[in-house]
Design a protein around this motif. Structure first.
Motif, PDB file in Angstrom:
ATOM      1  N   LEU A 134       1.218  -1.064  -0.315  1.00 35.48           N
ATOM      2  CA  LEU A 134      -0.087   0.209  -0.044  1.00 35.48           C
ATOM      3  C   LEU A 134       0.730   1.686   0.349  1.00 35.48           C
ATOM      4  O   LEU A 134       0.217   2.374  -0.575  1.00 35.48           O
ATOM      5  CB  LEU A 134      -1.023  -0.283   1.719  1.00 35.48           C
ATOM      6  CG  LEU A 134      -1.873  -1.186   1.203  1.00 35.48           C
ATOM      7  CD1 LEU A 134      -2.707  -1.396   2.319  1.00 35.48           C
ATOM      8  CD2 LEU A 134      -3.284  -0.307   0.066  1.00 35.48           C
ATOM      9  N   ARG A 135       1.991   1.487   0.905  1.00 37.94           N
ATOM     10  CA  ARG A 135       3.152   1.912   0.646  1.00 37.94           C
ATOM     11  C   ARG A 135       3.853   2.915  -1.240  1.00 37.94           C
ATOM     12  O   ARG A 135       3.644   3.714  -0.907  1.00 37.94           O
ATOM     13  CB  ARG A 135       3.817   1.761   1.693  1.00 37.94           C
ATOM     14  CG  ARG A 135       2.887   2.922   3.193  1.00 37.94           C
ATOM     15  CD  ARG A 135       4.372   2.730   4.532  1.00 37.94           C
ATOM     16  NE  ARG A 135       4.903   1.477   4.399  1.00 37.94           N
ATOM     17  CZ  ARG A 135       5.031   0.274   6.214  1.00 37.94           C
ATOM     18  NH1 ARG A 135       3.768   1.156   6.671  1.00 37.94           N
ATOM     19  NH2 ARG A 135       5.486  -0.365   5.886  1.00 37.94           N
ATOM     20  N   CYS A 137       1.413   2.478  -3.228  1.00 37.94           N
ATOM     21  CA  CYS A 137       1.019   3.084  -4.748  1.00 37.94           C
ATOM     22  C   CYS A 137       1.308   4.586  -4.292  1.00 37.94           C
ATOM     23  O   CYS A 137       1.207   5.072  -3.094  1.00 37.94           O
ATOM     24  CB  CYS A 137       0.086   1.850  -4.323  1.00 37.94           C
ATOM     25  SG  CYS A 137      -0.584   0.792  -4.061  1.00 37.94           S
ATOM     26  N   ASP A 138       0.321   4.847  -5.307  1.00 32.66           N
ATOM     27  CA  ASP A 138       0.371   6.689  -5.729  1.00 32.66           C
ATOM     28  C   ASP A 138      -0.997   6.658  -6.524  1.00 32.66           C
ATOM     29  O   ASP A 138      -1.890   5.773  -7.203  1.00 32.66           O
ATOM     30  CB  ASP A 138       1.670   7.230  -5.687  1.00 32.66           C
ATOM     31  CG  ASP A 138       1.747   6.705  -7.046  1.00 32.66           C
ATOM     32  OD1 ASP A 138       0.875   6.592  -7.886  1.00 32.66           O
ATOM     33  OD2 ASP A 138       3.001   6.558  -7.336  1.00 32.66           O
ATOM     34  N   GLN A 139      -1.546   7.583  -6.715  1.00 30.02           N
ATOM     35  CA  GLN A 139      -1.901   8.361  -7.595  1.00 30.02           C
ATOM     36  C   GLN A 139      -2.555   7.332  -9.002  1.00 30.02           C
ATOM     37  O   GLN A 139      -2.974   7.636  -9.899  1.00 30.02           O
ATOM     38  CB  GLN A 139      -2.775   9.957  -7.825  1.00 30.02           C
ATOM     39  CG  GLN A 139      -2.651  10.298  -6.438  1.00 30.02           C
ATOM     40  CD  GLN A 139      -3.742  10.275  -6.346  1.00 30.02           C
ATOM     41  OE1 GLN A 139      -4.973   9.882  -7.037  1.00 30.02           O
ATOM     42  NE2 GLN A 139      -4.234  10.232  -4.891  1.00 30.02           N
ATOM     43  N   THR A 141      -1.430   4.529  -9.439  1.00 29.19           N
ATOM     44  CA  THR A 141      -1.212   3.035  -9.490  1.00 29.19           C
ATOM     45  C   THR A 141      -2.469   3.212  -9.913  1.00 29.19           C
ATOM     46  O   THR A 141      -3.895   2.814  -9.607  1.00 29.19           O
ATOM     47  CB  THR A 141      -1.091   2.878  -7.760  1.00 29.19           C
ATOM     48  OG1 THR A 141       0.520   3.442  -7.339  1.00 29.19           O
ATOM     49  CG2 THR A 141      -1.245   1.216  -7.892  1.00 29.19           C
ATOM     50  N   GLU A 165      -8.581  -2.250   0.935  1.00 29.24           N
ATOM     51  CA  GLU A 165      -7.846  -0.923   1.414  1.00 29.24           C
ATOM     52  C   GLU A 165      -7.729  -0.123  -0.636  1.00 29.24           C
ATOM     53  O   GLU A 165      -7.859   0.510  -0.429  1.00 29.24           O
ATOM     54  CB  GLU A 165      -6.624  -1.089   2.088  1.00 29.24           C
ATOM     55  CG  GLU A 165      -6.394  -1.412   3.807  1.00 29.24           C
ATOM     56  CD  GLU A 165      -7.115  -0.532   3.681  1.00 29.24           C
ATOM     57  OE1 GLU A 165      -6.705   0.498   3.300  1.00 29.24           O
ATOM     58  OE2 GLU A 165      -7.745   0.070   4.530  1.00 29.24           O
ATOM     59  N   LEU A 166      -7.684  -1.173  -1.345  1.00 30.29           N
ATOM     60  CA  LEU A 166      -7.563  -1.102  -2.473  1.00 30.29           C
ATOM     61  C   LEU A 166      -8.679  -0.254  -3.079  1.00 30.29           C
ATOM     62  O   LEU A 166      -8.813   0.517  -4.174  1.00 30.29           O
ATOM     63  CB  LEU A 166      -6.388  -1.834  -3.080  1.00 30.29           C
ATOM     64  CG  LEU A 166      -5.151  -2.473  -3.059  1.00 30.29           C
ATOM     65  CD1 LEU A 166      -4.728  -3.588  -4.032  1.00 30.29           C
ATOM     66  CD2 LEU A 166      -4.708  -1.492  -3.623  1.00 30.29           C
ATOM     67  N   HIS A 167      -9.938  -1.203  -2.648  1.00 34.33           N
ATOM     68  CA  HIS A 167     -11.061  -0.923  -3.230  1.00 34.33           C
ATOM     69  C   HIS A 167     -11.638   0.793  -2.600  1.00 34.33           C
ATOM     70  O   HIS A 167     -11.772   1.666  -3.933  1.00 34.33           O
ATOM     71  CB  HIS A 167     -12.236  -1.556  -3.686  1.00 34.33           C
ATOM     72  CG  HIS A 167     -13.033  -1.177  -3.694  1.00 34.33           C
ATOM     73  ND1 HIS A 167     -13.243  -1.565  -4.631  1.00 34.33           N
ATOM     74  CD2 HIS A 167     -14.210  -0.998  -2.932  1.00 34.33           C
ATOM     75  CE1 HIS A 167     -15.138  -1.717  -5.119  1.00 34.33           C
ATOM     76  NE2 HIS A 167     -15.124  -0.447  -3.815  1.00 34.33           N
ATOM     77  N   GLY A 168     -11.054   0.957  -1.617  1.00 36.40           N
ATOM     78  CA  GLY A 168     -10.958   2.032  -1.197  1.00 36.40           C
ATOM     79  C   GLY A 168     -10.539   3.118  -1.792  1.00 36.40           C
ATOM     80  O   GLY A 168     -10.627   4.850  -2.393  1.00 36.40           O
ATOM     81  N   ARG A 169      -9.220   2.985  -2.666  1.00 38.76           N
ATOM     82  CA  ARG A 169      -8.613   4.271  -3.542  1.00 38.76           C
ATOM     83  C   ARG A 169      -9.111   4.092  -4.818  1.00 38.76           C
ATOM     84  O   ARG A 169      -7.686   4.146  -5.458  1.00 38.76           O
ATOM     85  CB  ARG A 169      -6.476   3.504  -2.940  1.00 38.76           C
ATOM     86  CG  ARG A 169      -6.874   3.751  -1.779  1.00 38.76           C
ATOM     87  CD  ARG A 169      -4.725   3.391  -1.496  1.00 38.76           C
ATOM     88  NE  ARG A 169      -4.246   2.635  -0.418  1.00 38.76           N
ATOM     89  CZ  ARG A 169      -3.521   2.983  -0.126  1.00 38.76           C
ATOM     90  NH1 ARG A 169      -2.052   3.500  -0.644  1.00 38.76           N
ATOM     91  NH2 ARG A 169      -3.541   3.254   1.503  1.00 38.76           N
ATOM     92  N   ILE A 171      -7.697   1.606  -6.834  1.00 35.10           N
ATOM     93  CA  ILE A 171      -6.959   0.189  -7.396  1.00 35.10           C
ATOM     94  C   ILE A 171      -7.666  -1.079  -7.546  1.00 35.10           C
ATOM     95  O   ILE A 171      -7.804  -1.287  -6.989  1.00 35.10           O
ATOM     96  CB  ILE A 171      -5.698   0.656  -6.870  1.00 35.10           C
ATOM     97  CG1 ILE A 171      -5.229   2.048  -6.308  1.00 35.10           C
ATOM     98  CG2 ILE A 171      -5.167  -0.603  -6.865  1.00 35.10           C
ATOM     99  CD1 ILE A 171      -3.690   1.964  -5.051  1.00 35.10           C
TER     100      ILE A 171
END
Length: 376
Positions: A134-135, A137-139, A141, A165-169, A171
């Motif tokens: 997760l660390r 990852c950025d905008q 990703t 966590e990825l779904h919330g971002r 990704i």
């Protein structure tokens, strides 16, 4: 001895490589061959019913909402390639994967990166692998791809935490589940997985050449097709229909004639796992893991797999005092010659027991290891 696994002169501790078939799977293949020999394709309608039944078993195993959410593929690599070369990438986007993934989950992303001007970030993972990914990852990703269980150390990823966590971002999440499906329960919607793929020849106890591919229905239309054929059409079998519309379900990823023999076999293997119950399979495998860990430590081996992250894989290395000047590879070959089937991975020897083993099998394997060591 489990009635489904009447093994002769072996202790099969290599399910993380190529697993054995259960008796019912072998009998299904034999019956299918005899039917073809004597009656040809007369029973083809019944074979289609087996495809539908097997797709339903696959749905249950993977936790898909509908049977039509699961496609049959040749292998994990094929499904990964469908994702890597089917998504509408934008130049400058990046893909995040853990360092040291199995080559199939690396080569496709680097190939896609070269074609579409992407970046692949291979991330060193430690005690908290999900946070490490997760660390990274950025905008920019677009996707994270990871094995649910590592092939070398057996590290079990917390796919539910990572996926949510990825779904919330926003990704996409791709899960190589080849070392998970058939060994532990899996819930594709629960872990917010967008893509899940696995060969059936490991923990699913089926032949090589057949695998499962789940695509989240919410993103299915984003995956552009690169393979076409009659079977992936909405009106497959209606050859006079002029429409060329792809199936709305995952069958769109099955371009041509199905692997009928492989599906007959897979039906048998999945039926055994689901009749046994995946919770029980998981419990038995983890108990076998703990028993092997205790016996191997008692012998003087270093355990390279983390107990709190355990799934079905236990990788270990005999101490320098036990090995002396003998290469580890020599010990491995002695085990293989003695019928203790295992693998060399991650700097050690890898045992991967399944649910059907008895404690006596595991004890004989450890005794075989002791005899394979210098002075044994």
């Amino acid at each position: 001895m489990h009635p489904e696994f009447p093994h002769k002169d072996i202790i099969h501790l290599n399910h993380a490589a190529v697993g054995p078939w259960p008796r019912r799977t072998a009998e299904a293949v034999e019956a299918f061959a005899r039917e073809n020999l004597h009656y040809g394709s007369r029973g083809y309608g019944r074979w289609l019913e087996t495809i539908a039944a097997t797709r339903e078993l696959a749905r249950q195993l993977i936790g898909a909402p509908e049977a039509e959410d699961v496609a049959f593929v040749k292998n994990t690599s094929e499904a990964l390639s469908m994702v890597a070369f089917g998504l509408p990438w934008q130049p400058g986007q990046n893909i995040v994967i853990p360092e040291g993934e199995f080559p199939s989950n690396r080569v496709v992303w680097h190939a896609a990166a070269q074609r579409y001007d992407l970046e692949v970030r291979e991330v060193a993972i430690g005690e908290e692998p999900e946070l490490d990914l997760l660390r990274a990852c950025d905008q920019a990703t677009a996707l994270v791809s990871a094995s649910a269980v590592r092939y070398d150390s057996g590290l079990r990823m917390d796919v539910q935490f990572l996926g949510n966590e990825l779904h919330g971002r926003g990704i996409l999440f791709c899960v190589d589940a080849i070392q998970h499906l058939g060994a532990l329960p899996f819930d594709a919607p629960g872990c917010r997985a967008d893509f899940v793929m696995a060969d059936a020849h490991k923990w699913m106890l089926a032949p090589e050449g057949i695998g499962l591919f789940y695509v989240n229905p919410e993103v299915r239309d984003r995956l552009q097709l690169n393979e076409y054929g009659w079977h992936m059409l909405e009106h497959a079998g209606d050859f006079d229909n002029p429409a060329l519309t792809p199936s709305p379900g995952a069958r769109r990823f099955e371009p041509g004639s199905p692997n009928m023999l492989g599906i007959q076999a897979l039906h048998g293997s999945l039926s055994l796992l689901l009749e046994t119950g995946m919770d029980r399979v998981d419990e038995e495998i983890r108990e076998h893991w703990l028993h092997l860990e205790d016996r191997l430590r008692g012998l003087g081996c270093e355990i390279l797999s983390a107990r709190h992250r355990r799934a079905g894989i236990l990788t270990f290395r005999p101490s320098a005092g036990l090995l002396g000047d003998t290469p580890l590879e020599t010990v491995y070959h002695r085990l293989q010659a003695d019928g203790i089937l295992c693998a060399m991975r991650g700097g050690g020897i890898r045992f991967s027991p399944h649910f059907y083993h008895e404690t006596a099998d595991l004890d004989r394997a450890v005794e075989g290891l002791r005899e394979a060591l210098p002075g044994g």
